[in-house]
Design a protein around this motif. Structure first.
Motif, PDB file in Angstrom:
ATOM      1  N   PRO A  81       0.827  -1.210   0.000  1.00 26.90           N
ATOM      2  CA  PRO A  81       0.000   0.000   0.000  1.00 26.90           C
ATOM      3  C   PRO A  81       0.856   1.253   0.000  1.00 26.90           C
ATOM      4  CG  PRO A  81       0.068  -0.955   2.191  1.00 26.90           C
ATOM      5  CD  PRO A  81       0.832  -1.890   1.298  1.00 26.90           C
ATOM      6  N   GLN A  82       0.205   2.413  -0.113  1.00 29.84           N
ATOM      7  CA  GLN A  82       0.961   3.669  -0.087  1.00 29.84           C
ATOM      8  C   GLN A  82       1.669   3.870   1.237  1.00 29.84           C
ATOM      9  OE1 GLN A  82      -0.784   7.351  -1.377  1.00 29.84           O
ATOM     10  NE2 GLN A  82      -1.998   6.371  -2.960  1.00 29.84           N
ATOM     11  N   ASP A  83       0.981   3.550   2.325  1.00 31.28           N
ATOM     12  CA  ASP A  83       1.541   3.741   3.660  1.00 31.28           C
ATOM     13  C   ASP A  83       1.699   2.392   4.342  1.00 31.28           C
ATOM     14  OD1 ASP A  83       1.497   6.626   3.537  1.00 31.28           O
ATOM     15  OD2 ASP A  83      -0.680   6.485   3.770  1.00 31.28           O
ATOM     16  N   THR A  84       2.895   2.138   4.866  1.00 31.43           N
ATOM     17  CA  THR A  84       3.149   0.885   5.562  1.00 31.43           C
ATOM     18  C   THR A  84       3.804   1.178   6.900  1.00 31.43           C
ATOM     19  OG1 THR A  84       5.274   0.683   4.433  1.00 31.43           O
ATOM     20  CG2 THR A  84       3.414  -0.490   3.463  1.00 31.43           C
ATOM     21  N   GLY A  85       3.514   0.324   7.867  1.00 32.27           N
ATOM     22  CA  GLY A  85       4.125   0.454   9.181  1.00 32.27           C
ATOM     23  C   GLY A  85       4.711  -0.885   9.596  1.00 32.27           C
ATOM     24  N   MET A  86       5.956  -0.887  10.064  1.00 32.55           N
ATOM     25  CA  MET A  86       6.618  -2.121  10.475  1.00 32.55           C
ATOM     26  C   MET A  86       7.242  -1.908  11.850  1.00 32.55           C
ATOM     27  SD  MET A  86       8.428  -3.133   6.837  1.00 32.55           S
ATOM     28  CE  MET A  86       8.779  -1.425   6.385  1.00 32.55           C
ATOM     29  N   PRO A  87       7.284  -2.948  12.699  1.00 33.05           N
ATOM     30  CA  PRO A  87       7.890  -2.807  14.033  1.00 33.05           C
ATOM     31  C   PRO A  87       9.349  -2.376  13.927  1.00 33.05           C
ATOM     32  CG  PRO A  87       6.663  -4.868  13.852  1.00 33.05           C
ATOM     33  CD  PRO A  87       6.735  -4.300  12.478  1.00 33.05           C
ATOM     34  N   GLU A  88       9.682  -1.264  14.537  1.00 36.67           N
ATOM     35  CA  GLU A  88      11.003  -0.670  14.331  1.00 36.67           C
ATOM     36  C   GLU A  88      12.117  -1.425  15.043  1.00 36.67           C
ATOM     37  OE1 GLU A  88      11.186   3.524  14.785  1.00 36.67           O
ATOM     38  OE2 GLU A  88       9.940   3.806  13.007  1.00 36.67           O
ATOM     39  N   THR A  89      11.782  -2.271  16.028  1.00 33.83           N
ATOM     40  CA  THR A  89      12.834  -2.997  16.735  1.00 33.83           C
ATOM     41  C   THR A  89      13.223  -4.301  16.036  1.00 33.83           C
ATOM     42  OG1 THR A  89      11.168  -4.071  18.134  1.00 33.83           O
ATOM     43  CG2 THR A  89      12.181  -2.050  18.973  1.00 33.83           C
ATOM     44  N   LEU A  90      12.395  -4.770  15.094  1.00 33.72           N
ATOM     45  CA  LEU A  90      12.726  -5.993  14.367  1.00 33.72           C
ATOM     46  C   LEU A  90      13.757  -5.699  13.284  1.00 33.72           C
ATOM     47  CD1 LEU A  90       9.321  -7.857  13.901  1.00 33.72           C
ATOM     48  CD2 LEU A  90      11.094  -8.247  15.606  1.00 33.72           C
ATOM     49  N   ARG A  91      14.547  -6.716  12.967  1.00 33.47           N
ATOM     50  CA  ARG A  91      15.539  -6.588  11.901  1.00 33.47           C
ATOM     51  C   ARG A  91      14.908  -6.920  10.553  1.00 33.47           C
ATOM     52  NH1 ARG A  91      20.349  -6.217  14.709  1.00 33.47           N
ATOM     53  NH2 ARG A  91      20.280  -7.088  16.822  1.00 33.47           N
ATOM     54  N   VAL A  92      15.554  -6.473   9.494  1.00 38.69           N
ATOM     55  CA  VAL A  92      15.026  -6.699   8.150  1.00 38.69           C
ATOM     56  C   VAL A  92      14.778  -8.192   7.905  1.00 38.69           C
ATOM     57  CG1 VAL A  92      15.615  -6.608   5.688  1.00 38.69           C
ATOM     58  CG2 VAL A  92      15.996  -4.600   7.144  1.00 38.69           C
ATOM     59  N   GLY A  93      15.746  -9.026   8.231  1.00 40.86           N
ATOM     60  CA  GLY A  93      15.589 -10.466   8.038  1.00 40.86           C
ATOM     61  C   GLY A  93      14.447 -11.034   8.839  1.00 40.86           C
ATOM     62  N   GLU A  94      14.243 -10.520  10.069  1.00 40.37           N
ATOM     63  CA  GLU A  94      13.148 -10.996  10.917  1.00 40.37           C
ATOM     64  C   GLU A  94      11.794 -10.610  10.344  1.00 40.37           C
ATOM     65  OE1 GLU A  94      15.432 -10.887  15.256  1.00 40.37           O
ATOM     66  OE2 GLU A  94      14.371  -9.096  14.534  1.00 40.37           O
ATOM     67  N   ILE A  95      11.702  -9.409   9.784  1.00 36.53           N
ATOM     68  CA  ILE A  95      10.454  -8.976   9.147  1.00 36.53           C
ATOM     69  C   ILE A  95      10.109  -9.900   7.983  1.00 36.53           C
ATOM     70  CG2 ILE A  95       9.426  -7.166   7.700  1.00 36.53           C
ATOM     71  CD1 ILE A  95       9.272  -6.220  10.435  1.00 36.53           C
ATOM     72  N   VAL A  96      11.103 -10.208   7.150  1.00 31.50           N
ATOM     73  CA  VAL A  96      10.868 -11.094   6.009  1.00 31.50           C
ATOM     74  C   VAL A  96      10.433 -12.477   6.492  1.00 31.50           C
ATOM     75  CG1 VAL A  96      11.939 -12.242   4.026  1.00 31.50           C
ATOM     76  CG2 VAL A  96      12.459  -9.837   4.512  1.00 31.50           C
ATOM     77  N   ASP A  97      11.090 -12.995   7.531  1.00 26.49           N
ATOM     78  CA  ASP A  97      10.714 -14.311   8.072  1.00 26.49           C
ATOM     79  C   ASP A  97       9.280 -14.301   8.601  1.00 26.49           C
ATOM     80  OD1 ASP A  97      13.208 -15.341   7.491  1.00 26.49           O
ATOM     81  OD2 ASP A  97      14.012 -14.987   9.505  1.00 26.49           O
TER      82      ASP A  97
END
Length: 293
Positions: A81-97
């Motif tokens: 989407p145009q706007d996305t929010g992701m937990p800032e304490t997680l690492r990039v690899g953890e977000i993908v997992d």
């Protein structure tokens, strides 16, 4: 050709605002479709309906042969989407997992990060990423479930030229592998660079649906360029730009414009007439729609 997503006479209202007005649109397997329109034209609303995030006020929306509100159908798509929010304490690899865990068929993590230029950031916390890096991650997440169809809403907003081209290559790679893409963009050169088919929307309606060249031809607009110090008022001029000592005029009737220019006696040189860019066609289409409202 298989239809992966379909809107049939779809309308959507938000209170007193008519976001979509009886829109019909098919997205076929293997297409890379560019969706163009000014702010408020209904682009994001249409993507939200296809993705099952909203329901139409009237009409029918189909996704992968079923309902966009069926979780089984939605597993076959990816969305940024145009706007996305992701937990800032997680690492990039953890977000993908984490996102990958929601899909039975998952893309190779290393290949995905490489495709979108994120390999060096795998251990970086999301909160430490730049805005452009976060945007690249958000787009990459749309592809983690090996989707058949991806919806990208303004995917390169806020990115610099190099980052945009990295995303372009990632999108092209997915498409060349047989994937289907519907993307919106304010960067009209992006649509020209990526899309095979262009859908122009304005005031909640489809104004044009064809190839890039055909959309240019639909409006019959031409660009007349010449070197001149000053020009008299000329008929049929839709827009004017001055750049490096040249004047660029957008017109629907270049022959009449040139005749009147010669009759005026104004000195000029280096006259050129060429087809419009997609941007000029887009502006003419939406301006024409606004005039008819």
């Amino acid at each position: 050709m298989t239809i992966l997503a379909r809107a049939i006479e779809v309308s959507r209202r938000y209170g007193g605002v008519q976001a979509l007005d009886r829109v019909s649109l098919d997205i076929r397997a293997g297409e890379l479709v560019g969706l163009l329109g000014p702010n408020g034209a209904g682009k994001s609303t249409l993507i939200n309906l296809f993705a099952g995030l909203r329901r139409p006020t009237s009409g029918t929306v189909e996704l992968l042969g079923g309902s966009p509100h069926d979780p089984v159908m939605r597993r076959g798509i990816g969305v940024t989407p145009q706007d996305t929010g992701m937990p800032e304490t997680l690492r990039v690899g953890e977000i993908v997992d984490f996102v990958s865990a929601h899909f039975p068929d998952r893309a190779d993590k290393g290949e995905l990060l490489e495709r979108f230029g994120l390999s060096d950031l795998i251990r970086r916390q999301v909160g430490g990423l730049s805005g452009g890096q976060k945007r690249r991650l958000a787009v990459a997440l749309a592809f983690v479930g090996n989707p058949r169809l991806v919806f990208l809403d303004e995917p390169t907003t806020g990115l610099d030229v190099e980052a945009r081209r990295t995303l372009w290559e990632g999108i092209r790679s997915f498409h060349e592998g047989g994937g289907t893409v519907l993307l919106t963009s304010h960067y009209l050169e992006e649509i020209e660079a990526l899309a095979q088919r262009v859908v122009v929307v304005g005031s909640g309606r489809v104004l044009a649906d064809d190839t890039v060249r055909a959309v240019r031809d639909i409006v019959g607009v031409r660009r007349v360029s010449l070197a001149a110090a000053n020009l008299p008022e000329l008929p049929g001029v839709l827009g004017e730009e001055r750049e490096d000592g040249r004047i660029h005029l957008v017109t629907t009737d270049p022959d009449r414009l040139v005749v009147e220019l010669v009759r005026s006696g104004a000195p000029f040189s280096g006259l050129e007439i060429r087809p419009t860019t997609l941007e000029e066609a887009f502006l003419a289409l939406t301006a024409k729609e606004s005039a008819n409202v």
